[in-house]
Design a protein around this motif. Structure first.
Motif, PDB file in Angstrom:
ATOM      1  N   ARG A 130       0.837  -1.190   0.000  1.00  0.00           N
ATOM      2  CA  ARG A 130       0.000   0.000   0.000  1.00  0.00           C
ATOM      3  C   ARG A 130       0.875   1.243   0.000  1.00  0.00           C
ATOM      4  O   ARG A 130       2.010   1.244   0.448  1.00  0.00           O
ATOM      5  CB  ARG A 130      -0.910  -0.012   1.236  1.00  0.00           C
ATOM      6  N   ARG A 131       0.321   2.319  -0.496  1.00  0.00           N
ATOM      7  CA  ARG A 131       1.046   3.576  -0.596  1.00  0.00           C
ATOM      8  C   ARG A 131       0.543   4.508   0.487  1.00  0.00           C
ATOM      9  O   ARG A 131      -0.601   4.915   0.481  1.00  0.00           O
ATOM     10  CB  ARG A 131       0.830   4.189  -1.974  1.00  0.00           C
ATOM     11  N   LYS A 132       1.391   4.849   1.436  1.00  0.00           N
ATOM     12  CA  LYS A 132       0.966   5.685   2.554  1.00  0.00           C
ATOM     13  C   LYS A 132       0.889   7.155   2.132  1.00  0.00           C
ATOM     14  O   LYS A 132       1.736   7.657   1.408  1.00  0.00           O
ATOM     15  CB  LYS A 132       1.941   5.541   3.719  1.00  0.00           C
ATOM     16  N   ALA A 133      -0.139   7.812   2.656  1.00  0.00           N
ATOM     17  CA  ALA A 133      -0.264   9.262   2.533  1.00  0.00           C
ATOM     18  C   ALA A 133      -0.170   9.731   1.086  1.00  0.00           C
ATOM     19  O   ALA A 133       0.429  10.751   0.796  1.00  0.00           O
ATOM     20  CB  ALA A 133       0.789   9.948   3.388  1.00  0.00           C
ATOM     21  N   ALA A 134      -0.738   8.997   0.148  1.00  0.00           N
ATOM     22  CA  ALA A 134      -0.757   9.412  -1.247  1.00  0.00           C
ATOM     23  C   ALA A 134      -2.073   8.970  -1.853  1.00  0.00           C
ATOM     24  O   ALA A 134      -2.473   7.824  -1.711  1.00  0.00           O
ATOM     25  CB  ALA A 134       0.418   8.797  -2.010  1.00  0.00           C
ATOM     26  N   MET A 135      -2.761   9.899  -2.522  1.00  0.00           N
ATOM     27  CA  MET A 135      -4.035   9.548  -3.128  1.00  0.00           C
ATOM     28  C   MET A 135      -3.799   8.657  -4.339  1.00  0.00           C
ATOM     29  O   MET A 135      -3.022   9.006  -5.233  1.00  0.00           O
ATOM     30  CB  MET A 135      -4.797  10.811  -3.531  1.00  0.00           C
ATOM     31  N   ALA A 136      -4.453   7.526  -4.354  1.00  0.00           N
ATOM     32  CA  ALA A 136      -4.327   6.583  -5.464  1.00  0.00           C
ATOM     33  C   ALA A 136      -5.439   6.836  -6.472  1.00  0.00           C
ATOM     34  O   ALA A 136      -6.543   7.248  -6.116  1.00  0.00           O
ATOM     35  CB  ALA A 136      -4.394   5.152  -4.949  1.00  0.00           C
ATOM     36  N   ARG A 137      -5.145   6.581  -7.712  1.00  0.00           N
ATOM     37  CA  ARG A 137      -6.146   6.693  -8.759  1.00  0.00           C
ATOM     38  C   ARG A 137      -6.495   5.305  -9.268  1.00  0.00           C
ATOM     39  O   ARG A 137      -5.654   4.590  -9.788  1.00  0.00           O
ATOM     40  CB  ARG A 137      -5.612   7.558  -9.910  1.00  0.00           C
TER      41      ARG A 137
ATOM     42  N   LEU B  81      -9.164  -4.251 -12.248  1.00  0.00           N
ATOM     43  CA  LEU B  81      -8.926  -2.877 -11.839  1.00  0.00           C
ATOM     44  C   LEU B  81      -7.432  -2.579 -11.768  1.00  0.00           C
ATOM     45  O   LEU B  81      -6.613  -3.471 -11.525  1.00  0.00           O
ATOM     46  CB  LEU B  81      -9.564  -2.613 -10.472  1.00  0.00           C
ATOM     47  N   LEU B  82      -7.102  -1.308 -11.962  1.00  0.00           N
ATOM     48  CA  LEU B  82      -5.734  -0.823 -11.840  1.00  0.00           C
ATOM     49  C   LEU B  82      -5.687   0.240 -10.762  1.00  0.00           C
ATOM     50  O   LEU B  82      -6.604   1.063 -10.641  1.00  0.00           O
ATOM     51  CB  LEU B  82      -5.241  -0.225 -13.150  1.00  0.00           C
ATOM     52  N   ARG B  83      -4.624   0.231  -9.980  1.00  0.00           N
ATOM     53  CA  ARG B  83      -4.384   1.284  -8.995  1.00  0.00           C
ATOM     54  C   ARG B  83      -3.061   1.941  -9.346  1.00  0.00           C
ATOM     55  O   ARG B  83      -2.021   1.306  -9.340  1.00  0.00           O
ATOM     56  CB  ARG B  83      -4.342   0.696  -7.588  1.00  0.00           C
TER      57      ARG B  83
ATOM     58  N   PRO C 251     -12.519   9.460  -5.367  1.00  0.00           N
ATOM     59  CA  PRO C 251     -13.250   8.306  -4.846  1.00  0.00           C
ATOM     60  C   PRO C 251     -13.605   7.301  -5.935  1.00  0.00           C
ATOM     61  O   PRO C 251     -13.592   7.610  -7.130  1.00  0.00           O
ATOM     62  CB  PRO C 251     -14.520   8.934  -4.274  1.00  0.00           C
ATOM     63  N   ILE C 252     -13.933   6.100  -5.509  1.00  0.00           N
ATOM     64  CA  ILE C 252     -14.735   5.184  -6.319  1.00  0.00           C
ATOM     65  C   ILE C 252     -16.189   5.518  -5.993  1.00  0.00           C
ATOM     66  O   ILE C 252     -16.566   5.590  -4.826  1.00  0.00           O
ATOM     67  CB  ILE C 252     -14.432   3.722  -5.977  1.00  0.00           C
ATOM     68  N   TRP C 253     -16.996   5.737  -7.010  1.00  0.00           N
ATOM     69  CA  TRP C 253     -18.394   6.092  -6.802  1.00  0.00           C
ATOM     70  C   TRP C 253     -19.282   4.859  -6.945  1.00  0.00           C
ATOM     71  O   TRP C 253     -19.063   4.034  -7.832  1.00  0.00           O
ATOM     72  CB  TRP C 253     -18.849   7.130  -7.834  1.00  0.00           C
TER      73      TRP C 253
END
Length: 461
Positions: A31-38, A48-50, A188-190
């Motif tokens: 996981r990537r801390k303190a970073a907004m993932a797309r 899905l891709l992150r 977000p994911i909606w």
């Protein structure tokens, strides 16, 4: 002939395996801390891709957070889930009117009779809610935001008991047009829906409209819909969302419904990923108050979901966290769901780490490639479940007990890796050849636990 296979991976724990051993750093995609993932959808629309890499959603359920949680206590939950290895927090933008433990803040101002006035959004609530969602992203997690819970959709099963609570199409449109721009910066994911069974044309029209609006307002976002427990997903809506988020039941069929859902999704005309957003919640009552779901039940439903087709991810729910329950509060659905535990207790149930670890194993072993292949079990009485990729280059077996199982694959063509699910650690696997080399026998493990086996076809040289 018998052989011992090394697991091919270092142990995931520093100490000898114990029930609570856990490491949040399995595999290459930590996981990537303190970073907004797309989050995005793959070009062939099957996973899905992150941030551009194949990944799985691992989501905790806090439906009531934006209406009932104290911001400082909510942040403690988010911090804990980030440390455990979750990457998503699911929340509803509207209160769950049929399932609630208490309500501190409503998104709308009230009429004189106390009912919400859908034409007057409470700006103080919105400011507070945006701040809480930003807390999720600051801890490196993605918010998944449900836009229209089933209670507010005319003609839905939940609205039948309180039709005065429903929102008109114009009310919904205005709400979505405010919510999406307000939260879009949190990437977000909606979800168009929450708990809807889509059993009326009005519901299908409502959620289709929401999906189209979100696509206009946040064009790059990933969109899903969260279903009720009925196996149903309308073709019209499937053409508008990126993946299906289904619910596999808190009732008597909780253990078998994941496979039934996955077989249903596999037959839809639109190819798309899916995930079980709502398997059995830990400590939730069996439908009708006949005991509570255990950690083992949650693991069983979750592993079965992911290896038989729902490889986009997995949701987890603790009974007391999702409704943000406080000891001494009433709970509207005690008769069906049983009384929740206090949120401070429920947030520390051990099952959360089980599901976070499942997500990491799924990521490492590309579970998004799998479909139900339990037909590969040969003369089996072990209760195992099997998933396989289209070409059977990857096969995963979930064995809930320490029992021998036999898989109809050529023995000399596959390497086998094992995981002890309770210890959250790779284990050695003993295999032998059966049926003249045409099957792989996974021998009885040397200790009692729950196991997963990953079979990969060897490369030809």
């Amino acid at each position: 002939m018998t052989r011992d296979e090394p697991p091919g991976l270092p142990c995931l724990v520093d100490e000898p395996p114990t029930r609570d051993a856990f490491s949040p750093d399995v595999g290459q995609h930590t996981r990537r801390k303190a970073a907004m993932a797309r989050w995005t959808i793959s070009p062939n629309r099957d996973h899905l891709l992150r941030d551009g890499h194949p990944d799985v959603v691992v989501a905790d359920t806090v439906w009531a957070a934006l209406h009932s949680a104290e911001p400082e206590h909510f942040e403690s939950l988010v911090k804990l889930r980030a440390e455990q290895g979750f990457n998503t927090i699911m929340m509803s933008l509207l209160p769950l009117a049929h399932d609630w433990s208490g309500l501190l803040h409503h998104p709308f101002q009230s009429e004189p009779d106390g009912s919400p006035d859908y034409s007057r959004l409470d700006e103080a609530w919105l400011e507070r809610a945006v701040g809480m969602v930003e807390v999720v992203t600051r801890h490196g997690l993605t918010p998944m935001l449900m836009l229209q819970w089933v209670d507010y959709v005319p003609g839905s099963w939940a609205a039948l008991s309180a039709p005065e609570r429903t929102m008109s199409a114009e009310d919904t449109k205005a709400f979505v047009q405010r919510m999406v721009p307000a939260f879009a910066h949190t990437q977000p994911i909606w979800s168009t829906s929450g708990d809807d069974t889509f059993n009326s044309s009005g519901a299908v029209e409502r959620h289709s409209m929401i999906a189209e609006l979100v696509r206009q307002l946040d064009p790059d976002a990933v969109i899903t819909s969260h279903t009720g427990a009925w196996i149903n997903f309308p073709a019209e809506l499937a053409g508008l969302v990126d993946f299906i988020g289904y619910q596999s039941s808190h009732g008597d069929d909780w253990a078998t419904k994941p496979q039934h859902w996955n077989r249903y999704v596999a037959c839809l005309p639109t190819r798309m990923p899916s995930m079980n957003l709502e398997p059995a919640y830990e400590a939730h009552g069996y439908g009708g108050g006949r005991g509570r779901f255990t950690g083992r039940d949650v693991r069983l439903a979750s592993w079965r979901s992911m290896i038989t087709g729902a490889g986009a991810g997995i949701g987890y729910g603790a009974h007391g966290v999702w409704s943000w329950h406080r000891e001494g509060q009433p709970f509207s659905s005690e008769g069906y769901s049983s009384m929740p535990f206090d949120v401070e207790v429920a947030m520390r149930f051990s099952g959360a780490s089980d599901i976070a670890w499942l997500g990491q194993v799924a990521r490492l072993n590309e579970f998004w490639l799998l479909k139900d292949r339990s037909d590969l079990l040969f003369r089996d009485h072990s209760g195992a479940t099997v998933g396989g990729s289209e070409d059977l280059g990857l096969v995963v077996v979930h064995s809930p007990d320490s029992l021998r199982c036999e898989i109809e694959l050529e023995y000399d063509h596959y390497d086998v890796t094992g995981y002890d699910i309770l210890a959250r650690c790779p284990v050695h696997v003993r295999t032998s050849s059966g049926a003249g080399g045409r099957t792989i026998i996974i021998e009885t493990p040397r200790h009692f636990s729950e196991f997963a086996y990953v079979l990969r076809r060897r490369h030809e040289h």
